[in-house]
Design an enzyme around this catalytic site. Sequence first.
Site, PDB file in Angstrom:
ATOM      1  N   ARG B  28      -0.650 -42.540 -23.219  1.00 27.53           N
ATOM      2  CA  ARG B  28       0.136 -41.665 -22.326  1.00 27.53           C
ATOM      3  C   ARG B  28       0.899 -40.590 -23.115  1.00 27.53           C
ATOM      4  O   ARG B  28       2.001 -40.193 -22.731  1.00 27.53           O
ATOM      5  CB  ARG B  28       1.099 -42.515 -21.478  1.00 27.53           C
ATOM      6  CG  ARG B  28       0.969 -42.216 -19.993  1.00 27.53           C
ATOM      7  CD  ARG B  28       1.915 -43.070 -19.150  1.00 27.53           C
ATOM      8  NE  ARG B  28       1.443 -44.429 -18.959  1.00 27.53           N
ATOM      9  CZ  ARG B  28       2.219 -45.480 -18.697  1.00 27.53           C
ATOM     10  NH1 ARG B  28       3.537 -45.327 -18.600  1.00 27.53           N
ATOM     11  NH2 ARG B  28       1.691 -46.667 -18.512  1.00 27.53           N
ATOM     12  N   ARG B  32       5.418 -37.739 -19.052  1.00 30.79           N
ATOM     13  CA  ARG B  32       6.710 -37.315 -18.521  1.00 30.79           C
ATOM     14  C   ARG B  32       7.834 -37.240 -19.552  1.00 30.79           C
ATOM     15  O   ARG B  32       8.858 -36.610 -19.295  1.00 30.79           O
ATOM     16  CB  ARG B  32       7.141 -38.267 -17.387  1.00 30.79           C
ATOM     17  CG  ARG B  32       6.547 -37.895 -16.049  1.00 30.79           C
ATOM     18  CD  ARG B  32       7.244 -38.676 -14.949  1.00 30.79           C
ATOM     19  NE  ARG B  32       6.785 -40.059 -14.900  1.00 30.79           N
ATOM     20  CZ  ARG B  32       7.476 -41.063 -14.352  1.00 30.79           C
ATOM     21  NH1 ARG B  32       8.670 -40.826 -13.836  1.00 30.79           N
ATOM     22  NH2 ARG B  32       6.986 -42.290 -14.317  1.00 30.79           N
ATOM     23  N   ARG B  41       3.486 -30.163 -14.722  1.00 26.51           N
ATOM     24  CA  ARG B  41       3.406 -31.000 -13.538  1.00 26.51           C
ATOM     25  C   ARG B  41       4.067 -30.300 -12.338  1.00 26.51           C
ATOM     26  O   ARG B  41       3.547 -30.338 -11.221  1.00 26.51           O
ATOM     27  CB  ARG B  41       4.077 -32.342 -13.837  1.00 26.51           C
ATOM     28  CG  ARG B  41       4.465 -33.188 -12.665  1.00 26.51           C
ATOM     29  CD  ARG B  41       3.289 -33.950 -12.092  1.00 26.51           C
ATOM     30  NE  ARG B  41       3.682 -34.626 -10.863  1.00 26.51           N
ATOM     31  CZ  ARG B  41       4.135 -35.874 -10.793  1.00 26.51           C
ATOM     32  NH1 ARG B  41       4.225 -36.597 -11.871  1.00 26.51           N
ATOM     33  NH2 ARG B  41       4.479 -36.397  -9.629  1.00 26.51           N
ATOM     34  N   ASP B  78      -6.303 -40.171 -14.574  1.00 27.16           N
ATOM     35  CA  ASP B  78      -5.747 -41.446 -14.132  1.00 27.16           C
ATOM     36  C   ASP B  78      -6.847 -42.506 -14.171  1.00 27.16           C
ATOM     37  O   ASP B  78      -8.031 -42.184 -14.030  1.00 27.16           O
ATOM     38  CB  ASP B  78      -5.176 -41.330 -12.712  1.00 27.16           C
ATOM     39  CG  ASP B  78      -4.374 -42.568 -12.352  1.00 27.16           C
ATOM     40  OD1 ASP B  78      -3.255 -42.703 -12.877  1.00 27.16           O
ATOM     41  OD2 ASP B  78      -4.883 -43.419 -11.599  1.00 27.16           O
ATOM     42  N   TYR B 155      -6.478 -53.018  -7.943  1.00 27.09           N
ATOM     43  CA  TYR B 155      -5.794 -51.966  -7.168  1.00 27.09           C
ATOM     44  C   TYR B 155      -6.488 -51.732  -5.827  1.00 27.09           C
ATOM     45  O   TYR B 155      -5.840 -51.510  -4.806  1.00 27.09           O
ATOM     46  CB  TYR B 155      -5.763 -50.655  -7.953  1.00 27.09           C
ATOM     47  CG  TYR B 155      -4.709 -50.589  -9.023  1.00 27.09           C
ATOM     48  CD1 TYR B 155      -3.369 -50.387  -8.701  1.00 27.09           C
ATOM     49  CD2 TYR B 155      -5.038 -50.702 -10.373  1.00 27.09           C
ATOM     50  CE1 TYR B 155      -2.392 -50.311  -9.683  1.00 27.09           C
ATOM     51  CE2 TYR B 155      -4.070 -50.618 -11.366  1.00 27.09           C
ATOM     52  CZ  TYR B 155      -2.753 -50.425 -11.018  1.00 27.09           C
ATOM     53  OH  TYR B 155      -1.785 -50.346 -11.988  1.00 27.09           O
TER      54      TYR B 155
END
Lengths: 355, 355
Positions: B28, B32, B41, B78, B155
């Site tokens: 990652r 963020r 973003r 993702d 998921y």
Amino acid sequence: MKTSLRNDRFLRALRRQNVDRTPVWMMRQAGRYLPEYRASRAKAGDFMSLCRNPELCCEVTLQPLDRYALDTAILFSDILTIPDAMGLGLRFVEGEGPVFDRPVRSLDAIRSLAAPDPEVELRYVMDAVRTIRGALGDRMPLIGFSGSPWTLATYMVEGRGGHDFAVIKKLMIDEPAALDAMLETLVQSVTSYLTAQHAAGADALMVFDTWGGVLHPDAFVRFSLEPMRRIVEALGRSCPGVPVILFTKNGGAHLERMADTGCTALGVDWTTSLADARRRVGARVALQGNLDPVTLFARPDRIREETARVLADFGHGPGHVFNLGHGILPQTPPDHAAAMIEALHALSPAYHRPV
Amino acid sequence: MKTSLRNDRFLRALRRQNVDRTPVWMMRQAGRYLPEYRASRAKAGDFMSLCRNPELCCEVTLQPLDRYALDTAILFSDILTIPDAMGLGLRFVEGEGPVFDRPVRSLDAIRSLAAPDPEVELRYVMDAVRTIRGALGDRMPLIGFSGSPWTLATYMVEGRGGHDFAVIKKLMIDEPAALDAMLETLVQSVTSYLTAQHAAGADALMVFDTWGGVLHPDAFVRFSLEPMRRIVEALGRSCPGVPVILFTKNGGAHLERMADTGCTALGVDWTTSLADARRRVGARVALQGNLDPVTLFARPDRIREETARVLADFGHGPGHVFNLGHGILPQTPPDHAAAMIEALHALSPAYHRPV
């Protein structure tokens, strides 16, 4: 009292003595999945009011024993009573779990922590143990328990159940001596708390290390295992001969070292095979576990197959206490727990006959 | 292109060839914690709009490479693009993570799943890979990736990130053949997706098995490992010689079996010691990891010590790709990541000199 219990399968299995069938209990067996528990809880109001009421604690402790053929009672309480007694202000928030109003966030706060007196600040727990012991009579044993020092420290520093454990791990890396000091206070607290539970009537003692599995192995040894080892050692002096069970969730990698503490038995969750665990710990300790609690959402015929699988996984001979690998889930249908226990009683005697 | 990369440390380390220093990237790494990522973003709007925009994907993929001396790029995307392309409707809910509008909740729904065409339904990903590959030129390699079949299935069935995994585990126990069929579709989907990423310019391929560690070992082998093994096998035919990295979070107990799949390298999280992992897998695979990402919240001098500890834990010689044990956390101070990388560059050459 211990030698005269009518049902001593659980204590015999912990000591790896022969039994007629594998004893069974369920972590969180007195809990929200039972309608009778929900009724008692409603009488008490909130969760901590239930924990503080010895009569209601006794009532809910006995409920699963009346419904199922279980082999031990376990005190109804919470793992976080010690930090609450230290003044941190425990509350349970719906949908979130335990929260402390005054988490430990400074070196001064760590220095000011003091071990509570079990018969003063935690007297409501000891009264519950005495009440349950009286009500149980010679029917079966009673387990007393505590959270592990690392697990208590995690909640105390984070203020709530962790996800990343950023606050406690930052403390661990930046100020390891301060964390050592905090854990030392908790070793003393847990030791005196468990010793008092034994004096009040608990026949076996269990340490729940919910968060030991989130650590690097070296950190696990220093901050989770070593405090537990010192508790086991101290209990060997304060309560000689009383079985002590250690359970680190997600701790399958550490079973050998955990067995080296001198404890009597290890809890094993479902991510470790019991056959593998038994091979690794040898005859040093008994093993307790390890059906995935989610299994009890499956069909009863599948529950029986999975119960059989756990028995076969441990294999023949003494030293197995059947349990779930973690607490029974609130949505579990009570008759599915019955299917598991009935299957166990039907299948397990074969594992204890001479070969 | 692979043989002419100016920086090929990462690919050499994956193949356990000699390098001048230990290569490094961060799971990652485009994320963020970087202000420049947050600006990109904001331009895109929501997270999936960013994933669907090849130019912005390229922009954020390159951002950490411009800030830090990293040794590989990784596609910004993702792990759940495949189920989204199957029509399940992926959304990201603030504070909760990924949610599917149409989770798979019936045997009919499982039967109607079809592997997406990577150049049709997932063309936006392939366009992103091509754009990044063009922008990277011969600067360094690019990693393509996917979720593992078990993780995708989790998921897809749960509809969101699991806690107890009650829905998928009930399916697993009650209808294992249906889950096998679902995983078979996902094996085909992941294989063609990764093959297409390689054709579009990815130099190495990684499979993220986020949830394999929640299973009993027997269930892990059948429902998580075996699907991954078949992907590794198929990629050996469709992309011969391309390194494949498998990473099961909390999968430290399974490293030997994972190495047996024929993959090139294994990701290791911080709950397993790299020395222990290396001893167990021998010279079969390289290892990637494993600093706890929370370490980057500690003081820079402690970050350097912990980086040194990870290097010493793996030890001397080839076959180590330095990484975090999981994705870098959003609250990480960017200069703390720099402290880790600088420490690595200062300390790691000593581990690659002849002894």
